[in-house]
Scaffold this motif. Structure first.
Motif, PDB file in Angstrom:
ATOM      1  N   THR A 120       0.866  -1.183   0.000  1.00  0.00           N
ATOM      2  CA  THR A 120       0.000   0.000   0.000  1.00  0.00           C
ATOM      3  C   THR A 120       0.899   1.229   0.000  1.00  0.00           C
ATOM      4  O   THR A 120       2.121   1.109  -0.073  1.00  0.00           O
ATOM      5  CB  THR A 120      -0.918   0.015   1.238  1.00  0.00           C
ATOM      6  OG1 THR A 120      -0.089   0.093   2.412  1.00  0.00           O
ATOM      7  CG2 THR A 120      -1.792  -1.226   1.301  1.00  0.00           C
ATOM      8  N   CYS A 121       0.304   2.392   0.113  1.00  0.00           N
ATOM      9  CA  CYS A 121       1.097   3.617   0.147  1.00  0.00           C
ATOM     10  C   CYS A 121       2.085   3.616   1.313  1.00  0.00           C
ATOM     11  O   CYS A 121       3.217   4.075   1.180  1.00  0.00           O
ATOM     12  CB  CYS A 121       0.184   4.839   0.247  1.00  0.00           C
ATOM     13  SG  CYS A 121      -0.812   5.107  -1.216  1.00  0.00           S
ATOM     14  N   GLU A 122       1.648   3.113   2.458  1.00  0.00           N
ATOM     15  CA  GLU A 122       2.482   3.163   3.658  1.00  0.00           C
ATOM     16  C   GLU A 122       2.961   1.803   4.149  1.00  0.00           C
ATOM     17  O   GLU A 122       3.860   1.733   4.971  1.00  0.00           O
ATOM     18  CB  GLU A 122       1.714   3.854   4.790  1.00  0.00           C
ATOM     19  CG  GLU A 122       1.408   5.303   4.491  1.00  0.00           C
ATOM     20  CD  GLU A 122       0.649   5.988   5.619  1.00  0.00           C
ATOM     21  OE1 GLU A 122       0.202   5.316   6.559  1.00  0.00           O
ATOM     22  OE2 GLU A 122       0.502   7.220   5.545  1.00  0.00           O
ATOM     23  N   GLY A 123       2.351   0.719   3.673  1.00  0.00           N
ATOM     24  CA  GLY A 123       2.691  -0.602   4.191  1.00  0.00           C
ATOM     25  C   GLY A 123       3.326  -1.503   3.154  1.00  0.00           C
ATOM     26  O   GLY A 123       2.998  -1.456   1.969  1.00  0.00           O
ATOM     27  N   THR A 124       4.276  -2.334   3.611  1.00  0.00           N
ATOM     28  CA  THR A 124       4.905  -3.295   2.710  1.00  0.00           C
ATOM     29  C   THR A 124       3.931  -4.423   2.398  1.00  0.00           C
ATOM     30  O   THR A 124       3.020  -4.707   3.170  1.00  0.00           O
ATOM     31  CB  THR A 124       6.184  -3.896   3.326  1.00  0.00           C
ATOM     32  OG1 THR A 124       5.847  -4.518   4.560  1.00  0.00           O
ATOM     33  CG2 THR A 124       7.235  -2.838   3.560  1.00  0.00           C
ATOM     34  N   GLY A 125       4.145  -5.049   1.261  1.00  0.00           N
ATOM     35  CA  GLY A 125       3.348  -6.200   0.856  1.00  0.00           C
ATOM     36  C   GLY A 125       4.186  -7.467   0.963  1.00  0.00           C
ATOM     37  O   GLY A 125       5.334  -7.439   1.398  1.00  0.00           O
ATOM     38  N   THR A 126       3.611  -8.588   0.534  1.00  0.00           N
ATOM     39  CA  THR A 126       4.308  -9.872   0.543  1.00  0.00           C
ATOM     40  C   THR A 126       4.137 -10.526  -0.825  1.00  0.00           C
ATOM     41  O   THR A 126       3.014 -10.614  -1.332  1.00  0.00           O
ATOM     42  CB  THR A 126       3.734 -10.794   1.644  1.00  0.00           C
ATOM     43  OG1 THR A 126       3.809 -10.127   2.897  1.00  0.00           O
ATOM     44  CG2 THR A 126       4.506 -12.096   1.726  1.00  0.00           C
TER      45      THR A 126
ATOM     46  N   GLU B 231       0.852   9.208  -3.725  1.00  0.00           N
ATOM     47  CA  GLU B 231       0.851   9.962  -4.979  1.00  0.00           C
ATOM     48  C   GLU B 231       0.144  11.291  -4.690  1.00  0.00           C
ATOM     49  O   GLU B 231      -1.059  11.401  -4.848  1.00  0.00           O
ATOM     50  CB  GLU B 231       0.110   9.174  -6.055  1.00  0.00           C
ATOM     51  CG  GLU B 231       0.743   7.837  -6.370  1.00  0.00           C
ATOM     52  CD  GLU B 231      -0.107   6.971  -7.279  1.00  0.00           C
ATOM     53  OE1 GLU B 231      -1.041   7.495  -7.916  1.00  0.00           O
ATOM     54  OE2 GLU B 231       0.163   5.773  -7.334  1.00  0.00           O
ATOM     55  N   TYR B 232       0.919  12.273  -4.243  1.00  0.00           N
ATOM     56  CA  TYR B 232       0.338  13.532  -3.784  1.00  0.00           C
ATOM     57  C   TYR B 232      -0.320  14.346  -4.889  1.00  0.00           C
ATOM     58  O   TYR B 232      -1.269  15.056  -4.654  1.00  0.00           O
ATOM     59  CB  TYR B 232       1.388  14.394  -3.081  1.00  0.00           C
ATOM     60  CG  TYR B 232       1.935  13.752  -1.829  1.00  0.00           C
ATOM     61  CD1 TYR B 232       1.166  13.678  -0.679  1.00  0.00           C
ATOM     62  CD2 TYR B 232       3.216  13.212  -1.799  1.00  0.00           C
ATOM     63  CE1 TYR B 232       1.656  13.094   0.473  1.00  0.00           C
ATOM     64  CE2 TYR B 232       3.720  12.623  -0.650  1.00  0.00           C
ATOM     65  CZ  TYR B 232       2.935  12.562   0.478  1.00  0.00           C
ATOM     66  OH  TYR B 232       3.416  11.978   1.612  1.00  0.00           O
ATOM     67  N   GLY B 233       0.184  14.270  -6.090  1.00  0.00           N
ATOM     68  CA  GLY B 233      -0.395  15.060  -7.181  1.00  0.00           C
ATOM     69  C   GLY B 233      -0.118  16.544  -6.988  1.00  0.00           C
ATOM     70  O   GLY B 233       0.835  16.933  -6.330  1.00  0.00           O
ATOM     71  N   THR B 234      -0.974  17.371  -7.558  1.00  0.00           N
ATOM     72  CA  THR B 234      -0.796  18.816  -7.449  1.00  0.00           C
ATOM     73  C   THR B 234      -1.654  19.366  -6.311  1.00  0.00           C
ATOM     74  O   THR B 234      -2.646  18.763  -5.914  1.00  0.00           O
ATOM     75  CB  THR B 234      -1.197  19.524  -8.763  1.00  0.00           C
ATOM     76  OG1 THR B 234      -2.543  19.187  -9.065  1.00  0.00           O
ATOM     77  CG2 THR B 234      -0.300  19.093  -9.910  1.00  0.00           C
ATOM     78  N   TRP B 235      -1.251  20.508  -5.817  1.00  0.00           N
ATOM     79  CA  TRP B 235      -1.948  21.175  -4.723  1.00  0.00           C
ATOM     80  C   TRP B 235      -3.345  21.589  -5.178  1.00  0.00           C
ATOM     81  O   TRP B 235      -3.518  22.162  -6.249  1.00  0.00           O
ATOM     82  CB  TRP B 235      -1.162  22.403  -4.268  1.00  0.00           C
ATOM     83  CG  TRP B 235      -1.814  23.173  -3.170  1.00  0.00           C
ATOM     84  CD1 TRP B 235      -2.444  24.373  -3.275  1.00  0.00           C
ATOM     85  CD2 TRP B 235      -1.903  22.796  -1.798  1.00  0.00           C
ATOM     86  NE1 TRP B 235      -2.919  24.767  -2.054  1.00  0.00           N
ATOM     87  CE2 TRP B 235      -2.605  23.823  -1.127  1.00  0.00           C
ATOM     88  CE3 TRP B 235      -1.467  21.696  -1.065  1.00  0.00           C
ATOM     89  CZ2 TRP B 235      -2.868  23.771   0.235  1.00  0.00           C
ATOM     90  CZ3 TRP B 235      -1.734  21.648   0.289  1.00  0.00           C
ATOM     91  CH2 TRP B 235      -2.422  22.679   0.924  1.00  0.00           C
TER      92      TRP B 235
ATOM     93  N   CYS C  97      -4.110  11.938  -2.336  1.00  0.00           N
ATOM     94  CA  CYS C  97      -3.452  10.743  -2.867  1.00  0.00           C
ATOM     95  C   CYS C  97      -4.463   9.943  -3.679  1.00  0.00           C
ATOM     96  O   CYS C  97      -5.454   9.458  -3.129  1.00  0.00           O
ATOM     97  CB  CYS C  97      -2.868   9.884  -1.743  1.00  0.00           C
ATOM     98  SG  CYS C  97      -2.107   8.356  -2.348  1.00  0.00           S
ATOM     99  N   GLU C  98      -4.217   9.808  -4.966  1.00  0.00           N
ATOM    100  CA  GLU C  98      -5.117   9.059  -5.852  1.00  0.00           C
ATOM    101  C   GLU C  98      -5.127   7.575  -5.509  1.00  0.00           C
ATOM    102  O   GLU C  98      -6.118   6.893  -5.724  1.00  0.00           O
ATOM    103  CB  GLU C  98      -4.703   9.256  -7.310  1.00  0.00           C
ATOM    104  CG  GLU C  98      -4.936  10.661  -7.831  1.00  0.00           C
ATOM    105  CD  GLU C  98      -6.402  11.054  -7.868  1.00  0.00           C
ATOM    106  OE1 GLU C  98      -7.257  10.184  -8.110  1.00  0.00           O
ATOM    107  OE2 GLU C  98      -6.701  12.236  -7.649  1.00  0.00           O
TER     108      GLU C  98
END
Length: 166
Positions: free
Chosen positions: A32-38, A69-73, A92-93
């Motif tokens: 995920t954006c913040e978590g590791t996968g397996t 994925e912050y994208g634009t302000w 974040c998209e």
């Protein structure tokens, strides 16, 4: 030369392998954006090793976190006397999380509607829309036309009351 416990010579010290027990496929758990996968894999219970779909050994099952994925302000939409506003933010998209300018999580983007003002109504400038008062609240504008119409309605009543009083 090698010997057993009874001091008999042993010609071959090789113990035949029983082979891996791959078991059932373990599905990939995506990062995920913040978590590791397996990574998807087989796990051999006999030797505690992991293998890919082609039965090649895998030593690292981790899939690194993707990052946001912050994208634009997205610019702030200020609150008004008539409705709420929206805080400026990044969105974040990938995961739908919103962030402020310092990339800290924002859980509520709402800017509350401006409260009613303590300022008395005024007839300047001649507009019918609510405007922001000096105290940061909202006050109503009374146009000259509305004020004139109100006076026209009151004058006959006052004349009638005065005539009755005589």
């Amino acid at each position: 030369t090698n010997f057993d416990a009874e001091h008999e010579e042993i010609a071959d010290l090789t113990i035949p392998a029983s082979g891996h027990e791959y078991g059932t496929w373990i599905d990939e758990i995506p990062a995920t954006c913040e978590g590791t996968g397996t990574k998807g894999h087989y796990h051999c219970e006999a030797c505690d090793m992991n293998f890919d779909a082609e039965h090649e050994e895998i030593t690292d099952l981790a899939i690194p976190a993707n990052g946001h994925e912050y994208g634009t302000w997205i610019e702030e939409i200020p609150a008004t006397c008539e409705g709420t506003g929206t805080k400026g933010h990044y969105h974040c998209e990938a995961c739908g999380t919103n962030f402020d300018a310092e990339y800290e999580v924002i859980t509520d983007l709402t800017i509350e509607q401006l409260p009613p003002s303590e300022n008395p109504p005024t007839d300047e400038p001649p507009v019918n829309d609510p405007i922001e008062g000096e105290d940061g609240g909202c006050r109503s504008q009374i146009s000259s036309g509305v004020l004139f119409a109100a006076m026209l309605a009151i004058v006959p009543i006052l004349l009638f009351v005065r005539k009755k009083a005589k």
